[in-house]
Design a protein around this motif. Structure first.
Motif, PDB file in Angstrom:
ATOM      1  N   LYS A 135       9.017  -2.726   9.197  1.00  0.00           N
ATOM      2  CA  LYS A 135       9.779  -2.684  10.435  1.00  0.00           C
ATOM      3  C   LYS A 135       8.958  -3.801  11.505  1.00  0.00           C
ATOM      4  CE  LYS A 135      11.266  -0.104  14.118  1.00  0.00           C
ATOM      5  NZ  LYS A 135      11.138   0.705  15.374  1.00  0.00           N
ATOM      6  N   ARG A 136       9.337  -4.974  11.862  1.00  0.00           N
ATOM      7  CA  ARG A 136       9.322  -6.109  12.331  1.00  0.00           C
ATOM      8  C   ARG A 136       9.561  -5.823  13.775  1.00  0.00           C
ATOM      9  NH1 ARG A 136       7.629 -10.595   9.780  1.00  0.00           N
ATOM     10  NH2 ARG A 136       8.036 -10.402   7.514  1.00  0.00           N
ATOM     11  N   LEU A 149       4.009  -1.868   8.337  1.00  0.00           N
ATOM     12  CA  LEU A 149       4.804  -2.001   5.843  1.00  0.00           C
ATOM     13  C   LEU A 149       4.019  -0.333   6.188  1.00  0.00           C
ATOM     14  CD1 LEU A 149       5.684  -3.399   3.440  1.00  0.00           C
ATOM     15  CD2 LEU A 149       2.778  -3.862   4.159  1.00  0.00           C
ATOM     16  N   GLN A 150       4.751   0.633   5.234  1.00  0.00           N
ATOM     17  CA  GLN A 150       4.287   1.473   4.473  1.00  0.00           C
ATOM     18  C   GLN A 150       4.711   1.671   3.194  1.00  0.00           C
ATOM     19  OE1 GLN A 150       5.588   5.068   6.213  1.00  0.00           O
ATOM     20  NE2 GLN A 150       5.926   4.812   8.311  1.00  0.00           N
ATOM     21  N   VAL A 151       3.231   1.409   1.792  1.00  0.00           N
ATOM     22  CA  VAL A 151       3.386   0.921   1.247  1.00  0.00           C
ATOM     23  C   VAL A 151       3.029   2.383   0.289  1.00  0.00           C
ATOM     24  CG1 VAL A 151       3.412   0.063  -0.964  1.00  0.00           C
ATOM     25  CG2 VAL A 151       3.574  -1.327   1.379  1.00  0.00           C
ATOM     26  N   ILE A 152       4.094   2.950  -0.985  1.00  0.00           N
ATOM     27  CA  ILE A 152       3.277   3.915  -2.399  1.00  0.00           C
ATOM     28  C   ILE A 152       4.067   3.043  -3.211  1.00  0.00           C
ATOM     29  CG2 ILE A 152       4.146   5.986  -2.683  1.00  0.00           C
ATOM     30  CD1 ILE A 152       5.290   7.334   0.099  1.00  0.00           C
ATOM     31  N   VAL A 153       2.359   3.706  -3.909  1.00  0.00           N
ATOM     32  CA  VAL A 153       1.688   3.019  -5.325  1.00  0.00           C
ATOM     33  C   VAL A 153       1.645   4.636  -5.919  1.00  0.00           C
ATOM     34  CG1 VAL A 153       0.681   1.963  -6.759  1.00  0.00           C
ATOM     35  CG2 VAL A 153       0.818   1.039  -3.973  1.00  0.00           C
ATOM     36  N   TYR A 183      -0.016   3.632   1.391  1.00  0.00           N
ATOM     37  CA  TYR A 183      -0.902   2.666   2.801  1.00  0.00           C
ATOM     38  C   TYR A 183      -0.002   2.693   4.328  1.00  0.00           C
ATOM     39  CZ  TYR A 183      -3.943   1.743  -1.316  1.00  0.00           C
ATOM     40  OH  TYR A 183      -4.123   1.980  -2.564  1.00  0.00           O
ATOM     41  N   SER A 184      -0.598   2.285   4.896  1.00  0.00           N
ATOM     42  CA  SER A 184       0.269   2.418   6.015  1.00  0.00           C
ATOM     43  C   SER A 184      -0.464   1.422   6.630  1.00  0.00           C
ATOM     44  CB  SER A 184       0.824   3.651   7.404  1.00  0.00           C
ATOM     45  OG  SER A 184       0.822   3.637   7.976  1.00  0.00           O
TER      46      SER A 184
END
Length: 926
Positions: A869-870, A876-880, A924-925
């Motif tokens: 979202k900007r 930024l959220q990322v799930i690895v 990650y957030s």
């Protein structure tokens, strides 16, 4: 007593490493077998297992698989006890969880096998066993087939306006000494089929089997008929639908031009028979079966613009036809045929009904007809209640266009029986359109009584995507809807109403969209088998039964066996060019990158070699020359205004595009050879690509503006994707492409099917989201937004709407579907590590109406999620997923605080204005 206690302790110790007590960080889930879930009738003797991993603690980081262990058993009870009589892989120190090859005892035909997997985590702790999965085998050896091909004596007459064959019923009555424990019925048919046992329909699939090249192959479908059988008399009945059995290119000296079927079942007393068990009864199609005409027949002749529909004659109904009390004493004997067809299992998802569609309105018109608006353009089945006078014929006309009662000759009909009422519903054909005009009804049907369904191959969705830009969301949704409506019979049809052909050129526009949004592994594996089947035969252009077009001198479908490929598979018909046959190089490579599937490269390597050798044989002074007939050297297809300009031509731009594509094929083939350790071919093809690139550059490069040939987007994209130019010129050529899009075309797209697929692939690989966004954000002609503004519910064949004879549901422009996942969401594969165990996350730079986007992608290696979202800055959220890692690439202005995540994320460098991080598994957030 002490001995029993000791043994108990031993078993306990064996069990503890794979019990919940160990609390491993990961659990294996999503078990798949040859890309499928619990499939039936698989005839692969060295099948492959795949799974993904689930984190036990969603807040933890760094979960990895250090080893795996697979158990395979012939009985469910054995597997439940942890015993593996077929294969125990033991602990294998590996992080592999895709394409793990079976290495156990030889598999037996017509058996069920059960399997499960456990893994060790990053600390060496074993996980609990996964849930059990299973598969059943088909018949491995040709000699195991005892059945004969059967059908009727009614052969297709192509001179008729509509097909003269009545879809036949076939049946066999037999007696069993007891209720069986296992009975798998294998059914191969040329033409569609349905199976019934004692009056009960077996399976929920429709339009079976998947489409195949019926000059060479028939695929069989496996059905579990055990629950429907009983002690004493039983009847198995098969209903055949004409369909592909009369497809012109499949006409062969060895096969009758009529629907035929071959079926057999070994019926066992036991549910899990021993290896040497004998069946209590063997059922097989032979001369003893009986046949009778059904009430259904094909309208049309299954050819371009003549796919027709179905005619149902209620006066011929026999409700008891498939039951014991029906009797078949008055039925005729079947005819036995001996076609030369290879039998292989259908190792792709079946066709099913999806997405029930309810109409939105019915208009009663002055001529007494009724016009039904289904609300959306779709390919599938419809159901309409019928009421009228006995003997009346009710007509159904299907249309994509509001102003036309019928498009592409699609129509069905229903003859009312003695009761004066009934229900029309498709069975062995399908329609495509939005509007249904009903003629002959005496009263208006109820809106709530009319139904529609999409019919498609049962591929599962892998992805969810959403964003703040309403137009981009509309394009994504309509691309997916269109793709699903084209996924029929185990290949992507160009259009479901006019041709139903599997064009290789169109596949460039659809394959990566498919792979990034659906589980396509089995689907594309099957389609590549189709391409191997048709190889060595030139394409057939035109109507097989129309003397105006039939088998022209240079377009006759001749078997040449020189590496040539037709432009469609498995369907042969249609025109194309080098990019059409060239899909046999690019599709396996894309599958390898997506799935880590090396077998698809191995199985198609000779096909690739033969294709490239064929192109070599048509090369003069370093340039590929026009080959074949008038329709065999197409370049780009259906760019804006193409029909007025003329597409099938010998202009320099066509020669340039096809030569650039040929070099792109060579460079891709070199990567395939390198992945397979075939150094000789890798070096040869890369050297050829470099030599031909120089010839192309010298011939077609325009020094004045750094473009190629006609300076079109298509040729600029093809030259860049194939690396035609010297390296120092590449930035200038890319700048010229940018100018062509933003200035010369005012931000609009100006390519067609093949050129557009190459353009979008180039821009996606070079992170030029700004240029793609410009083209997908336009709302006037030519653009996807123009389609939206003109009421489209599916993606059109052409950028123009109103040119007659062209489809409004087509594969032409589906290439944005991949960009929404790897461009807007920013989930990218790592070309150096196929299969997504390592991937790249690269959120796009700020784009005008895109404030946020999110996607969840069930990759082959696990669930990847990205949300961004900007506002004032990037969130930024990322799930690895477990056992995976990711490279995160961010612009300097989007840099992040990594301190909260300690060693699980590290900065590894900077490149081209980007900061690069490495992320281990976890959520990650930033």
């Amino acid at each position: 007593m002490k001995k029993k206690i000791l043994l108990s302790l031993v078993f306990y110790c064996l069990a503890v490493p794979i019990s919940f007590a160990q609390k491993a960080s990961i659990i294996p889930v999503n078990l798949r077998f040859e890309y499928l879930e619990n499939p039936m009738g698989i005839d692969e003797q060295f099948p492959r297992f795949s799974w993904t991993l689930e984190a036990r603690d969603k807040k933890a980081f760094g979960q990895k698989q250090g080893a795996y262990r697979i158990l395979v058993a012939s009985k469910a009870s054995l597997l439940d006890r942890g015993e593996a009589d077929m294969w125990d892989s033991k602990w294998v120190n590996s992080d592999a969880m895709q394409q793990v090859v079976y290495q156990g005892k030889p598999l037996l035909s017509d058996r069920t096998y059960y399997w499960k997997v456990a893994v060790k985590d990053e600390d060496g702790k074993p996980s609990p066993w996964s849930k059990s999965a299973q598969w059943t085998t088909g018949l491995f050896e040709p000699g195991e087939w005892q059945a004969e091909w059967i059908g009727t004596d009614q052969l297709f007459d192509p001179k008729q306006k509509d097909c003269n064959i009545i879809d036949p019923w076939l049946r066999k009555t037999f007696e069993l000494p007891r209720r069986p424990g296992r009975a798998s019925l294998f059914v191969a048919s040329v033409g569609f089929h349905e199976v019934y046992v004692n009056g009960k329909r077996i399976g929920e699939d429709v339009l079976a089997p998947a489409v195949s090249d019926h000059t060479k192959r028939a695929r069989y479908v496996s059905y579990d008929i055990t629950p429907a059988l009983k002690k004493g008399k039983n009847v198995v009945a098969i209903w055949l639908g004409t369909s592909w059995s009369i497809h012109g290119p499949y006409v062969s000296d060895h096969r009758p031009n009529t629907p035929i079927v071959l079926a057999q079942a070994a019926i066992y007393a036991e549910k899990e028979p021993q290896a040497d068990a004998k069946p209590i009864f063997s059922l097989a199609t032979d001369a003893s079966w009986k046949t009778h005409p059904s009430p259904n027949k094909l309208l049309g002749i299954w050819d371009s613009n003549r796919m027709g529909g179905e005619l149902w004659n209620a006066n011929q109904e026999m409700p008891e036809w498939n039951r014991l009390d029906g009797g078949d004493s008055a039925w005729k004997n079947v005819v036995v045929y001996k076609p030369e067809l290879k039998l292989s299992a259908q190792q792709v998802e079946k066709n099913y009904l999806f997405d029930e569609i309810r109409p939105i309105s019915i208009e009663e018109r002055a001529d007494g007809s009724f016009r039904v608006d289904m609300g959306v353009n779709f390919a599938g089945w419809t159901e309409v209640p019928i009421k009228g006078n006995p003997g009346d014929t009710i007509q159904f006309l299907y249309s994509e266009r509001e102003q036309d009662d019928m498009t592409f000759g699609l129509h069905s009909a229903y003859i009312i029986g003695a009761t004066g009422k009934g229900v029309f519903r498709n069975r062995f054909n399908y329609s495509s359109g939005r509007w249904i005009t009903i003629k002959g009804l005496k009263e208006k049907p109820k809106l709530s009584a009319i139904h529609g369904w999409v019919v498609r191959t049962g591929i599962q969705s892998a992805t969810q995507f959403a964003c703040s830009d309403s137009l981009q969301q509309w394009i994504y949704d309509k691309v997916r809807w269109t793709f699903e409506n084209l996924s029929l019979g185990g290949y992507i049809v160009d259009c479901p109403q006019r041709e139903r052909l599997g064009y290789g050129g169109d596949a460039h526009a659809t394959c990566e969209t498919g792979m990034l949004n659906y589980h396509m592994g089995a689907f594309y594996t099957k389609w590549m088998e189709d391409w191997r089947d048709v190889s060595g035969t030139e394409s057939i252009v035109g109507n097989m039964y129309d003397s105006t077009f039939a088998r022209k001198k240079l377009m006759g479908g001749r078997i040449l066996n020189n590496g040539i490929l037709p432009h469609t598979a498995p369907t042969y018909m249609g025109g194309g060019g080098p990019a059409w046959g060239g899909i046999v190089v690019t599709l396996p490579w894309a599958m390898y990158q997506q799935q880590g599937d090396k077998r698809i490269l191995e199985k198609n390597f000779e096909l690739i070699k033969n294709w490239l050798a064929f192109l070599d044989s048509n090369t003069k002074e370093g340039l590929l020359q026009r080959f074949g007939g008038h329709w065999d050297f197409l370049g780009d297809w259906l760019w804006p205004g193409a029909t007025a300009e003329g597409m099938n031509n010998d202009k320099p731009e066509t020669l340039c595009l096809n030569n650039c594509y040929r070099v792109y094929n060579l460079r891709t083939a070199a990567k395939i050879a390198d992945a397979l350790g075939k150094e000789k071919e890798a070096n040869q093809w890369e050297e050829q690509a470099n030599v031909y690139s120089k010839v192309i550059h010298d011939r077609f490069f325009n020094k004045t503006d750094n473009s190629y040939a006609d300076s079109s987007m298509a040729n600029l994209a093809a030259a860049l994707l194939a690396d035609i130019m010297p390296k120092d010129l590449r930035p200038q050529v890319m700048e010229r492409l940018e100018q062509e899009i933003l200035l010369n075309r005012n931000g609009h797209i100006h390519v067609g099917i093949t050129g557009g697929a190459l353009l979008f692939k180039l821009l996606r690989e070079n992170n030029r989201n700004d240029l793609i966004y410009s083209m997908t954000s336009q709302t006037d002609y030519p653009s996807w937004g123009y389609m939206k503004a003109n009421g489209a519910s599916t993606i059109w064949e052409m950028w123009e709407k109103d040119l007659p004879g062209h489809s409004l549901l087509h594969s032409s422009y589906l290439y944005p579907g991949a960009w929404y996942i790897d461009g807007i969401a920013g989930i990218k594969l790592d070309p150096k590590r196929p299969g997504y165990q390592h991937f790249v996350v690269s959120p796009p730079s700020a784009l005008p109406a895109l404030r946020w986007a999110e996607a969840s992608f069930n990759s082959p290696a696990g669930l990847i999620e990205v949300k961004w979202k900007r506002e004032e800055r990037l969130a930024l959220q990322v799930i690895v997923p477990p056992n995976c890692s990711a490279t995160l690439r961010l612009k300097h202005e989007d840099d992040i605080d990594v301190e909260p995540y300690g060693n699980y994320i590290k900065k590894i460098g900077q490149q081209g204005g980007e900061v690069i991080y490495e992320l281990q598994a976890g959520t990650y957030s930033f």
